[in-house]
Enzyme design. Structure first.
Site, PDB file in Angstrom:
ATOM      1  N   LYS A  46      11.164   3.354 -20.496  1.00 48.68           N
ATOM      2  CA  LYS A  46       9.788   2.938 -20.176  1.00 48.68           C
ATOM      3  C   LYS A  46       9.084   2.370 -21.413  1.00 48.68           C
ATOM      4  CE  LYS A  46       8.618   7.127 -19.097  1.00 48.68           C
ATOM      5  NZ  LYS A  46       9.855   7.863 -19.416  1.00 48.68           N
ATOM      6  N   ARG A  77       1.979  11.619 -14.387  1.00 47.64           N
ATOM      7  CA  ARG A  77       3.218  12.396 -14.394  1.00 47.64           C
ATOM      8  C   ARG A  77       3.175  13.565 -13.438  1.00 47.64           C
ATOM      9  NH1 ARG A  77       5.022  11.025 -20.011  1.00 47.64           N
ATOM     10  NH2 ARG A  77       7.013  12.025 -20.260  1.00 47.64           N
ATOM     11  N   ARG A 105      18.363   8.865 -30.187  1.00 47.54           N
ATOM     12  CA  ARG A 105      17.173   8.088 -30.581  1.00 47.54           C
ATOM     13  C   ARG A 105      16.673   8.509 -31.975  1.00 47.54           C
ATOM     14  NH1 ARG A 105      12.143   7.861 -26.629  1.00 47.54           N
ATOM     15  NH2 ARG A 105      12.394  10.121 -26.687  1.00 47.54           N
ATOM     16  N   ARG A 125      12.703  12.853 -32.987  1.00 48.95           N
ATOM     17  CA  ARG A 125      11.567  13.550 -32.371  1.00 48.95           C
ATOM     18  C   ARG A 125      11.958  14.998 -32.094  1.00 48.95           C
ATOM     19  NH1 ARG A 125       9.260   9.676 -27.570  1.00 48.95           N
ATOM     20  NH2 ARG A 125       9.244  11.662 -26.477  1.00 48.95           N
ATOM     21  N   ARG A 173      12.906  18.844 -20.475  1.00 49.40           N
ATOM     22  CA  ARG A 173      12.102  17.670 -20.075  1.00 49.40           C
ATOM     23  C   ARG A 173      12.650  17.065 -18.780  1.00 49.40           C
ATOM     24  NH1 ARG A 173      12.657  14.123 -25.183  1.00 49.40           N
ATOM     25  NH2 ARG A 173      11.399  12.584 -24.086  1.00 49.40           N
TER      26      ARG A 173
HETATM   27  P1  AP5 Z   1      12.633   4.747 -24.562  1.00 48.26           P
HETATM   28  O1  AP5 Z   1      12.228   3.348 -24.283  1.00 48.26           O
HETATM   29  O2  AP5 Z   1      11.931   5.472 -25.667  1.00 48.26           O
HETATM   30  O3  AP5 Z   1      12.572   5.606 -23.214  1.00 48.26           O
HETATM   31  P2  AP5 Z   1      11.320   6.308 -22.542  1.00 48.26           P
HETATM   32  O4  AP5 Z   1      11.551   6.290 -21.074  1.00 48.26           O
HETATM   33  O5  AP5 Z   1      10.042   5.716 -23.049  1.00 48.26           O
HETATM   34  O6  AP5 Z   1      11.564   7.775 -23.108  1.00 48.26           O
HETATM   35  P3  AP5 Z   1      10.553   8.825 -23.722  1.00 48.26           P
HETATM   36  O7  AP5 Z   1      11.398   9.964 -24.204  1.00 48.26           O
HETATM   37  O8  AP5 Z   1       9.647   8.212 -24.761  1.00 48.26           O
HETATM   38  O9  AP5 Z   1       9.759   9.206 -22.477  1.00 48.26           O
HETATM   39  P4  AP5 Z   1       9.015  10.487 -22.205  1.00 48.26           P
HETATM   40  O10 AP5 Z   1       8.383  10.095 -20.947  1.00 48.26           O
HETATM   41  O11 AP5 Z   1       9.747  11.747 -22.165  1.00 48.26           O
HETATM   42  O12 AP5 Z   1       8.142  10.668 -23.530  1.00 48.26           O
HETATM   43  P5  AP5 Z   1       6.596  10.481 -23.809  1.00 48.26           P
HETATM   44  O13 AP5 Z   1       6.467  10.052 -25.194  1.00 48.26           O
HETATM   45  O14 AP5 Z   1       5.939   9.690 -22.729  1.00 48.26           O
HETATM   46  O15 AP5 Z   1      14.224   4.741 -24.834  1.00 48.26           O
HETATM   47  C1  AP5 Z   1      14.914   5.916 -25.169  1.00 48.26           C
HETATM   48  C2  AP5 Z   1      16.138   5.562 -26.060  1.00 48.26           C
HETATM   49  O16 AP5 Z   1      17.049   4.753 -25.313  1.00 48.26           O
HETATM   50  C3  AP5 Z   1      15.806   4.757 -27.327  1.00 48.26           C
HETATM   51  O17 AP5 Z   1      16.648   5.155 -28.373  1.00 48.26           O
HETATM   52  C4  AP5 Z   1      16.092   3.309 -26.929  1.00 48.26           C
HETATM   53  O18 AP5 Z   1      16.476   2.521 -28.041  1.00 48.26           O
HETATM   54  C5  AP5 Z   1      17.240   3.484 -25.940  1.00 48.26           C
HETATM   55  N1  AP5 Z   1      17.218   2.485 -24.864  1.00 48.26           N
HETATM   56  C6  AP5 Z   1      16.131   2.081 -24.145  1.00 48.26           C
HETATM   57  N2  AP5 Z   1      16.520   1.178 -23.203  1.00 48.26           N
HETATM   58  C7  AP5 Z   1      17.866   1.059 -23.324  1.00 48.26           C
HETATM   59  C8  AP5 Z   1      18.835   0.279 -22.629  1.00 48.26           C
HETATM   60  N3  AP5 Z   1      18.498  -0.523 -21.600  1.00 48.26           N
HETATM   61  N4  AP5 Z   1      20.144   0.399 -22.997  1.00 48.26           N
HETATM   62  C9  AP5 Z   1      20.517   1.228 -24.033  1.00 48.26           C
HETATM   63  N5  AP5 Z   1      19.625   1.978 -24.746  1.00 48.26           N
HETATM   64  C10 AP5 Z   1      18.318   1.893 -24.391  1.00 48.26           C
HETATM   65  O19 AP5 Z   1       6.066  11.981 -23.611  1.00 48.26           O
HETATM   66  C11 AP5 Z   1       6.393  12.988 -24.546  1.00 48.26           C
HETATM   67  C12 AP5 Z   1       5.682  14.276 -24.158  1.00 48.26           C
HETATM   68  O20 AP5 Z   1       4.240  14.068 -24.178  1.00 48.26           O
HETATM   69  C13 AP5 Z   1       5.965  14.828 -22.746  1.00 48.26           C
HETATM   70  O21 AP5 Z   1       7.139  15.597 -22.708  1.00 48.26           O
HETATM   71  C14 AP5 Z   1       4.690  15.667 -22.518  1.00 48.26           C
HETATM   72  O22 AP5 Z   1       4.747  16.897 -23.216  1.00 48.26           O
HETATM   73  C15 AP5 Z   1       3.597  14.817 -23.159  1.00 48.26           C
HETATM   74  N6  AP5 Z   1       3.005  13.893 -22.174  1.00 48.26           N
HETATM   75  C16 AP5 Z   1       3.021  12.538 -22.230  1.00 48.26           C
HETATM   76  N7  AP5 Z   1       2.404  12.018 -21.151  1.00 48.26           N
HETATM   77  C17 AP5 Z   1       1.974  13.073 -20.400  1.00 48.26           C
HETATM   78  C18 AP5 Z   1       1.307  13.180 -19.158  1.00 48.26           C
HETATM   79  N8  AP5 Z   1       0.932  12.080 -18.457  1.00 48.26           N
HETATM   80  N9  AP5 Z   1       1.056  14.412 -18.678  1.00 48.26           N
HETATM   81  C19 AP5 Z   1       1.404  15.525 -19.354  1.00 48.26           C
HETATM   82  N10 AP5 Z   1       2.058  15.499 -20.539  1.00 48.26           N
HETATM   83  C20 AP5 Z   1       2.352  14.273 -21.061  1.00 48.26           C
END
Ligand code: AP5
Length: 216
Positions: free
Chosen positions: A13, A88, A127, A160, A171
């Site tokens: 994402k 979420r 990552r 991270r 997660r």
């Molecule tokens: P990446 O693009 O970073 O994937 P992502 O889906 O964004 O993964 P995240 O781990 O950032 O999502 P998340 O939703 O858990 O974390 P967030 O920061 O929102 O890609 C991942 C890896 O794959 C990278 O190394 C990339 O290079 C690689 N990659 C990408 N595309 C690829 C492809 N096509 N092919 C090969 N490799 C690829 O949330 C973190 C925490 O914050 C949550 O756990 C929660 O505690 C809190 N939080 C955030 N939002 C909320 C909410 N709305 N409500 C409650 N808590 C929240």
């Protein structure tokens, strides 16, 4: 345009939101990034969020909804925004509907990033993120030129805290229990489209743009 990339942790994402932001100029509102900045600045919001994020749990709904309400009403979101990581939970999804209807706006497209669990674990555990500029790498799929060093600014690459094995599994469980129902919610409203997120980043991006109807 209000676009929501939805999907499990590691489905890409953030990667796709950044590509879209670079091309169309709509800001990427990443709740995860907002919390990580707050954590590094040791603000009250950051201290609160850290309690949950380190364990892979969701930050409480009222906190997240408040953050998005403040952000989405800023003028740089007038033309559009990309909601990366929000909503979420069903409570957040319903709060977003209410918030947008008060602003006479609505969600245009929700795109679900579909991918299997083994691939997610390998993406997240490999990552690495630049401590200084936030650039993202992957030990196997997108390694930096020099191990441990950011190609763009020379900063140190870190893992991270929530990308450690036990937290990743939690997660993914939290996603199934609390976020998968959000996809069903948008499906019932005929807003949901799906992309095979296991393809290369460029191929995912091509389909992502087609699905949201963005042509340039
Ligand atoms: P990446 O693009 O970073 O994937 P992502 O889906 O964004 O993964 P995240 O781990 O950032 O999502 P998340 O939703 O858990 O974390 P967030 O920061 O929102 O890609 C991942 C890896 O794959 C990278 O190394 C990339 O290079 C690689 N990659 C990408 N595309 C690829 C492809 N096509 N092919 C090969 N490799 C690829 O949330 C973190 C925490 O914050 C949550 O756990 C929660 O505690 C809190 N939080 C955030 N939002 C909320 C909410 N709305 N409500 C409650 N808590 C929240």
């Amino acid at each position: 345009m209000i676009i929501i990339p939805l999907g499990p942790p590691g489905s890409g994402k953030g990667t796709q939101s950044k590509k879209l932001m670079a091309e169309c100029g709509w800001p990427q509102l990443s709740t995860g990034d907002i919390f990580r900045v707050a954590i590094s600045n040791k603000t009250t919001l950051g201290l609160k969020a850290k309690e949950f994020m380190d364990k892979g749990e969701l930050v409480p709904d009222d906190v997240v909804i408040g953050v998005i309400k403040d952000r989405i009403t800023q003028s740089d979101c007038d033309e559009g925004s990309i909601l990366d990581g929000f909503p979420r939970t069903l409570i957040q999804a319903k709060a977003l509907d209410k918030m947008l209807s008060e602003l006479n706006r609505s969600i245009d497209k929700v795109v679900l990033f579909e991918i299997n669990q083994d691939e997610l674990v390998s993406r997240l555990s490999g990552r690495r993120v630049c401590k200084d500029c936030g650039a993202m790498f992957h030990l196997v799929a997108a390694p930096p030129k020099k191990s441990g060093t950011c190609d763009h600014c020379g900063g140190n690459l870190i893992q991270r805290k929530d990308d450690q094995a036990d937290v990743i599994l939690n997660r993914l469980k939290v996603y199934e229990n609390q976020t998968a129902p959000v996809a069903a919610y948008y499906g019932e409203k005929s807003k949901l489209q799906k992309v095979d997120a296991s393809q290369s980043p460029d191929d995912v991006y091509k389909t992502f743009k087609e699905l949201i109807g963005f042509h340039k």
